[in-house]
Design an enzyme around this catalytic site. Structure first.
Site, short mmCIF file in Angstrom:
data_model
loop_
_atom_site.label_atom_id
_atom_site.label_comp_id
_atom_site.label_asym_id
_atom_site.label_seq_id
_atom_site.Cartn_x
_atom_site.Cartn_y
_atom_site.Cartn_z
N GLY A 8 9.04 1.25 -8.62
CA GLY A 8 9.93 0.21 -9.18
C GLY A 8 9.20 -0.66 -10.17
O GLY A 8 9.70 -1.36 -10.69
N SER A 9 8.17 -0.79 -10.20
CA SER A 9 7.38 -1.58 -10.90
C SER A 9 7.23 -1.18 -12.49
O SER A 9 6.80 -0.15 -12.62
CB SER A 9 5.66 -1.89 -10.63
OG SER A 9 5.11 -2.24 -11.59
#
Length: 213
Positions: A8-9
């Protein structure tokens, strides 16, 4: 080549896309920061700052996403198109990378993180900084297909990871036509975009889970 990351980063996704662009296969190692896996002694030996993304290439450990993508482009790029050797062209790429880190992504983090992580109300002053960052980017892209020169570079890849994140959380691009046009184009030409999309879905899931707390 071991790659410690969270899908998700945005910084992690910029590395995934750059690796795809240079044709490097990463041994992906998911690091669950919510379980504080980044504080385990074995990881601290690799990265005393205990941050992700972190790349380990044959014993060489490097972190900070923009340092990683520059390393990958320099060492494994088939040519210098992603990270030009010409001093002026490289300076422009570097400037855009620093802009992404210190202005664009920072504005996103300052405005959205308190809301998602701590359930705090939106701060209108912080939102103005997001708008300002996108206004700058819109100016950079006036008459340009890419953010730093006439070809796709690691600056595009890094900023693409950031912009796709901000768009995913609901920021509209309608007032930034140059950014919108660039965003539509680079999705089609950036290797690894599909994996970026997978990461964005993970981000949505994480945000939904945070919203329920």
């Amino acid at each position: 080549m071991d790659f410690y990351y969270s899908p998700g980063s945005a910084p992690c996704r910029s590395v995934l896309m750059t690796a795809a662009a240079v044709g490097v296969k990463l041994n992906k190692k998911l690091l669950n920061t919510s379980e504080q896996e980044q504080l385990k002694p074995e990881f601290l030996k690799l990265n005393p700052q205990h941050t992700i993304p972190t790349l380990v290439d044959n014993g060489f450990s490097i972190w900070e996403s923009r340092a990683i993508i520059a390393y990958l482009a320099e060492k494994y790029g088939k040519d210098d198109s992603l990270y030009p050797k010409d001093p002026q062209q490289r300076a422009l790429v570097n400037q855009r990378l620093y802009f992404d880190m210190g202005v664009l992504y920072q504005a996103f983090a300052d405005y959205y993180y308190p809301q998602f992580r701590y359930n705090k109300p939106a701060d209108p002053e912080m939102y103005k900084k997001v708008e300002s960052a996108f206004a700058f980017l819109n100016t950079f892209l006036e008459g340009q297909q890419y953010v730093a020169g006439s070809k796709l570079t690691i600056a595009d890849i890094s900023i693409l990871a950031s912009v796709s994140t901000v768009v995913t959380v609901g920021f509209p691009l309608k007032d930034y036509p140059n950014v919108a046009k660039w965003y539509e184009h680079v999705q089609k030409v950036t290797p690894g975009w599909d994996e970026n999309l997978i990461g964005l879905e993970k981000l949505k899931e994480r945000m939904a889970a945070m919203g329920k707390k």
